[in-house]
Design an enzyme around this catalytic site. Sequence first.
Site, PDB file in Angstrom:
ATOM      1  N   THR A   1       0.928  -1.310  -0.131  1.00 22.03           N
ATOM      2  CA  THR A   1      -0.076   0.017  -0.039  1.00 22.03           C
ATOM      3  C   THR A   1       0.779   1.479  -0.115  1.00 22.03           C
ATOM      4  O   THR A   1       0.707   2.132  -0.889  1.00 22.03           O
ATOM      5  CB  THR A   1      -1.069  -0.043   1.140  1.00 22.03           C
ATOM      6  OG1 THR A   1      -1.477  -1.482   1.373  1.00 22.03           O
ATOM      7  CG2 THR A   1      -1.854   1.023   0.961  1.00 22.03           C
TER       8      THR A   1
ATOM      9  N   LYS B   1       7.080  12.635  21.464  1.00 21.14           N
ATOM     10  CA  LYS B   1       7.290  13.494  22.724  1.00 21.14           C
ATOM     11  C   LYS B   1       6.175  13.998  23.236  1.00 21.14           C
ATOM     12  O   LYS B   1       5.921  14.462  24.134  1.00 21.14           O
ATOM     13  CB  LYS B   1       8.170  14.865  22.084  1.00 21.14           C
ATOM     14  CG  LYS B   1       9.249  14.751  21.470  1.00 21.14           C
ATOM     15  CD  LYS B   1       9.636  16.113  20.931  1.00 21.14           C
ATOM     16  CE  LYS B   1      10.827  16.009  19.745  1.00 21.14           C
ATOM     17  NZ  LYS B   1      10.924  17.395  18.962  1.00 21.14           N
TER      18      LYS B   1
ATOM     19  N   ARG C   1      -2.268   4.931   7.296  1.00 23.16           N
ATOM     20  CA  ARG C   1      -2.629   3.623   7.956  1.00 23.16           C
ATOM     21  C   ARG C   1      -2.460   3.682   9.562  1.00 23.16           C
ATOM     22  O   ARG C   1      -1.426   4.359   9.830  1.00 23.16           O
ATOM     23  CB  ARG C   1      -1.887   2.606   7.244  1.00 23.16           C
ATOM     24  CG  ARG C   1      -1.974   1.086   8.073  1.00 23.16           C
ATOM     25  CD  ARG C   1      -1.136   0.092   7.466  1.00 23.16           C
ATOM     26  NE  ARG C   1      -1.883  -0.296   6.046  1.00 23.16           N
ATOM     27  CZ  ARG C   1      -1.418  -1.414   5.358  1.00 23.16           C
ATOM     28  NH1 ARG C   1      -0.540  -2.163   5.853  1.00 23.16           N
ATOM     29  NH2 ARG C   1      -2.028  -1.577   4.192  1.00 23.16           N
TER      30      ARG C   1
END
Length: 309
Positions: free
Chosen positions: A56, A84, A105
């Site tokens: 993909t 962070k 994704r």
Amino acid sequence: MNFANRDILSIKDFSRQELLDLLDVAEEFEKNGQKYRELLKGSILATLFFEPSTRTRFSFQAAMLRLGGQFISLTSVNTTSLSKGETLQDTIRIIEGYCDVIAVRHPDVGSAKLVADVSSKPVINCGDGAHEHPTQTFTDLYTIKKAFGRLDGLTIGFLGDLKYGRTVHSLAFALSHFKPKIYFISPESLRMPQEYLDELKSRGVSYEEESDLLKVSRELDVLYVTRIQKERFIDPEDYAKVKGIYQLKADFLSHAKNELKILHPLPRVDEIDPELDNYPQSIYFQQAHNGLFMREALLALVLGKIYKK
Ligand code: CP
């Protein structure tokens, strides 16, 4: 159809005609790709992948490059300020300023919608957990239509992990536009979720559930094989119970129609023996390559660079 600036989140958002139009555009890119080498010049795609991917992510990036555009990419939280403590929403608010379209994704169901709710740029769902994977489905439909010359009236068997298999969920809903007969073939613990079955029934889809592939194999035009996805199991013991439960070898073909086509979204582990790869029934590598044309079509459409009436 109008895809310009449209989010691609769920296969359920697409009509039969839109799906057919999309396949036509992908076919144009496959046949006449050289005509479009500068189509997306100046456009930037951001590929944000919080889960591993080969097909993909690379096919989206290659599609952008082949059409003259460029891409920026995230493949690990550790290399961004997410590590962070920055939220996904803030991350999107920043990245949308650096690109024209986002392909995402993420392991969480609904994550692509969350990204789309924040982003003013079009967002393409490349898999949100065990929910949906619409661009894989567009590719699957393209592959099936190329193989049979039609989508209507086919008998499809889905095999393997139907519970967590997002490609299965999206493709089953897409096929509901094309009068299929569907066999959902899986162990008891990996059956298609009941809410999806209920929705397919309400759409008039004829389906049966089965655990023994050989009981239905001779009826199938398409066998859509899926991997048992170890990473989706919470309890490793549950995975151990179904690991390797379906393993197709070449002798399976004697239990099927000569015209059968075997698809698999890939990656595979042990569910299709490599000895099957060279048989004409096996079209899963062509399927993966078709993803390039489909993603070229999607990028060109959502960026408003190509239209189809
Ligand atoms: N079919 C598919 O989504 O493959 P990748 O996970 O490699 O992208």
